[in-house]
Scaffold this active site. Structure first.
Site, PDB file in Angstrom:
ATOM      1  N   GLY A 109       0.813  -1.214   0.000  1.00  0.00           N
ATOM      2  CA  GLY A 109       0.000   0.000   0.000  1.00  0.00           C
ATOM      3  C   GLY A 109       0.843   1.259   0.000  1.00  0.00           C
ATOM      4  N   ARG A 110       2.111   1.100   0.367  1.00  0.00           N
ATOM      5  CA  ARG A 110       2.985   2.283   0.358  1.00  0.00           C
ATOM      6  C   ARG A 110       4.431   1.898   0.045  1.00  0.00           C
ATOM      7  NH1 ARG A 110       3.793   3.851   6.650  1.00  0.00           N
ATOM      8  NH2 ARG A 110       3.543   1.780   7.532  1.00  0.00           N
ATOM      9  N   LYS A 130       9.831   2.481   0.904  1.00  0.00           N
ATOM     10  CA  LYS A 130       8.656   2.409   1.772  1.00  0.00           C
ATOM     11  C   LYS A 130       8.224   3.823   2.135  1.00  0.00           C
ATOM     12  CE  LYS A 130       6.904   0.207   5.995  1.00  0.00           C
ATOM     13  NZ  LYS A 130       7.183  -0.832   6.989  1.00  0.00           N
ATOM     14  N   ARG A 200      14.409  -0.152   1.418  1.00  0.00           N
ATOM     15  CA  ARG A 200      14.670  -1.481   1.966  1.00  0.00           C
ATOM     16  C   ARG A 200      15.310  -2.358   0.892  1.00  0.00           C
ATOM     17  NH1 ARG A 200       9.352  -3.277   5.290  1.00  0.00           N
ATOM     18  NH2 ARG A 200       8.426  -3.590   3.228  1.00  0.00           N
ATOM     19  N   ARG A 207       5.883 -12.676   0.550  1.00  0.00           N
ATOM     20  CA  ARG A 207       5.367 -13.009   1.885  1.00  0.00           C
ATOM     21  C   ARG A 207       4.490 -14.256   1.852  1.00  0.00           C
ATOM     22  NH1 ARG A 207       4.996  -7.462   3.882  1.00  0.00           N
ATOM     23  NH2 ARG A 207       6.436  -6.313   2.585  1.00  0.00           N
ATOM     24  N   ASP A 277       0.888 -11.529   6.314  1.00  0.00           N
ATOM     25  CA  ASP A 277       1.463 -10.659   5.270  1.00  0.00           C
ATOM     26  C   ASP A 277       2.791 -10.070   5.724  1.00  0.00           C
ATOM     27  OD1 ASP A 277      -0.523  -9.400   7.054  1.00  0.00           O
ATOM     28  OD2 ASP A 277       0.163  -7.534   6.170  1.00  0.00           O
ATOM     29  N   ASN A 278       3.137 -10.261   6.992  1.00  0.00           N
ATOM     30  CA  ASN A 278       4.420  -9.770   7.493  1.00  0.00           C
ATOM     31  C   ASN A 278       5.406 -10.912   7.733  1.00  0.00           C
ATOM     32  OD1 ASN A 278       3.486  -7.151   7.375  1.00  0.00           O
ATOM     33  ND2 ASN A 278       2.865  -7.095   9.527  1.00  0.00           N
ATOM     34  N   ASP A 287       9.103  -5.955   7.811  1.00  0.00           N
ATOM     35  CA  ASP A 287       8.081  -4.994   8.229  1.00  0.00           C
ATOM     36  C   ASP A 287       8.216  -4.599   9.691  1.00  0.00           C
ATOM     37  OD1 ASP A 287       7.153  -4.865   5.727  1.00  0.00           O
ATOM     38  OD2 ASP A 287       5.093  -5.447   6.165  1.00  0.00           O
TER      39      ASP A 287
END
Ligand code: AMP
Ligand code: MG
Length: 537
Positions: A109-110, A130, A200, A207, A277-278, A287
């Site tokens: 999303g970002r 990020k 990053r 993921r 998702d992390n 994350d």
């Protein structure tokens, strides 16, 4: 700007975009994406980027010179203002279980991936910004990140690497020159914060949720393509993808995840948001949000206020949560294996690896030559009980324990206070050290001395072994917060100083002791950002 400076050492090879299906739509609007692993999307330019810091080790991995890292061009590129010709920016599509519930499509999303580079050693790294603006996966949010959370991600990524914990890395931290509105505790107190972007770096940012979303969409073709791609690129030693290799691959993911969690438990790291998702498919810590470090040893502690009720992601629960997450990944792979029994068997690699590795790690933390079964198990369990009984700083405790004199001819000749003395600075509240507690820790220490003597290890030998696995310096929650406070005022000295101290977390660095080898001060006990964090970032 030096006109000669170029990124010509970066050898781009964008395999993810080349080999996997793209979302056919290319406009940057919110949508549900199907039949695809990513959407092409460019970073949003920012007003006035400025460099806060960069990691020289990550720059070296990418064959970047100091001159380049300190150039305007570098800041332009890693703020997203300049997209190099060979870059093919994209946001990844994935789903996930958040706090135990299936959340459907999430996606980057970002985060915007700029592309993949092959370094001079032939190693592949994806570069990802990020906080670089909205993507088709931004949902109701703004696609941005603030300095506060970016400092935390930047410092912790590098600190974890130097601790020997598998992790994504951070190349750079830039301020965007823009302000971002955040309501830190979602309690109606929004404020403007400086915007920032971290670049990053990792071999891949795929993921568990990347596979889960395709399985949930019943898109088995794309699921297979993604699994095959990951095996070919990141697990080539497993051979040609096929049912058997899928199982071996899943076992390897279980093994790596177990090793990662053992490292977290060893150093006292609490991730805070172990949603699927992390969870990195490479077993990397990924994350960095409302993570925290155990100060006093408390298995029930979580830094994440969003999780304060259920404490799902508390320190002592991380090993079970990783298993739960692996079960969700296994479920996503069922359509490829077409049978659950072999997957259930493969899953057992996780608890088996975890137990074995944890016992060895605990033996290492105590400076024992090896884990010797039942008796050592009791010695360890009893210590865990004692550590949580009174507020004991975990990091300081193990470093101090390494200083205990175990070369005594007659341990019974040493007084209780004599034995306890070296541990004194690890306790938060002296008044908690009751006579009972003193007796108990005293008898534990006597057992420990005997156990070490049984190994025949000298003080020096044992201290060296212990100090190689028990860090002296970790990114204490309050230290990160003090660095943030200063950074928000424009002084980035402490960010750089922490980056530097945490490069050598196991070394004595005697001149840094008074500032960084200290228990959490009392003012930080309940201050926002020090022991309480939220998902707002
Ligand atoms: P997290 O809990 O930080 O891993 O985020 C969960 C999801 O929310 C991911 O899909 C993120 O990309 C997304 N997300 C978090 N913060 C933002 C933001 N400020 N703008 C857009 N998406 C966001
Ligand atoms: Mg996330």
């Amino acid at each position: 700007m030096n006109a000669q400076l170029k990124f010509d050492t970066l050898n781009f090879d964008n395999s993810f975009v080349r080999e996997l299906p793209a979302d056919p739509e290319t406009d940057n609007s919110l949508r549900q994406v199907t039949g695809a692993c990513y959407s092409l999307v460019k970073p949003t330019p920012v007003v006035k980027p400025s460099l806060v810091g960069y990691s020289k080790e990550v720059a070296a991995l990418l064959d970047m010179s100091t001159e380049l890292c300190e150039s305007d061009l570098f800041t332009e590129v890693f703020s997203g203002n300049r997209v190099l010709e060979e870059m093919q920016p994209y946001a990844m599509c994935y789903g996930g279980h958040q706090f135990g519930n299936w959340a459907g499509q999430l996606g980057d999303g970002r985060a915007i991936n700029l592309g993949e580079v092959l370094n001079s050693e032939g190693q592949r790294y994806t570069l990802q910004l990020k906080g670089a603006g909205v993507t088709p996966y931004s949902r109701s949010a703004d696609g941005l990140a603030v300095l506060r959370s970016s400092v935390r991600e930047f410092l912790c990524s590098e600190a974890m690497h130097h601790l020997g914990v598998p992790t994504t890395r951070a190349l750079s931290l830039v301020l965007t020159g823009e302000e971002v509105m955040r309501d830190m505790f979602y309690d109606g107190h929004p404020r403007l914060e400086p915007g920032a972007i971290v670049c990053r770096v990792a071999p891949s940012f795929i993921r568990f949720g990347s596979f889960q979303l395709l399985a949930a969409q019943n898109d088995i073709d794309t699921l297979r393509q993604l699994v095959d791609y990951v095996i070919r690129n990141d697990f080539p030693e497993l051979g040609t993808p096929g049912k058997e290799v899928y199982l071996r691959w899943f076992e390897e993911v279980c093994r790596r995840t177990a090793e990662m969690i053992v490292h977290w438990q060893r150093v006292g790291f609490v991730h805070g948001v172990m949603n699927t998702d992390n969870m990195s498919i490479l077993g990397l810590t990924i994350d960095y949000g409302p993570y925290g470090w155990l100060e006093d040893y408390d298995p029930d502690w979580t830094p994440n206020t969003t999780d304060a009720q259920g404490r799902r992601y508390r320190y002592g629960h991380q090993p079970q949560i990783a298993m739960w997450n692996l079960i969700q990944l296994a479920n996503a792979l069922v359509p490829l294996i077409e049978d659950t029994t072999p997957l259930e068997e493969s899953l057992q690699v996780y608890p088996a690896t975890f137990q074995d590795s944890w016992q060895n790690t605990m033996a290492d933390k105590l400076g024992l030559k090896s884990f010797q079964g039942e008796d050592d198990k009791y010695l360890i369990d009893d210590l865990m009980e004692l550590l949580r009984e009174v507020e004991t700083d975990m990091t300081i405790f193990y470093r101090q324990l390494a200083k205990l004199d175990t070369e005594l001819d007659d341990v019974s000749a040493v007084s209780r206070e004599g034995l306890l003395q070296v541990l004194q600075i690890s306790y938060y509240r002296n008044e908690e050290l009751s006579a009972d507690y003193r007796d108990n820790i005293d008898s534990w220490l006597r057992r420990y001395v005997q156990r070490v003597q049984h190994d025949g290890r000298s003080n020096d030998e044992r201290a060296t072994a212990m100090n190689a696995v028990n860090p002296k310096y970790v990114l204490r929650n309050y230290l990160a917060q003090v660095a943030i406070d200063q950074s928000e005022k424009g002084d980035h000295t402490l960010v750089k100083e922490l980056l530097d101290v945490l490069r050598n977390p196991y070394e004595e660095q005697a001149e840094k002791e008074t500032q960084y080898y200290q228990k959490r001060p009392d003012w930080a006990r309940s201050r926002a950002g020090c022991s309480m964090l939220s998902c707002s970032s």
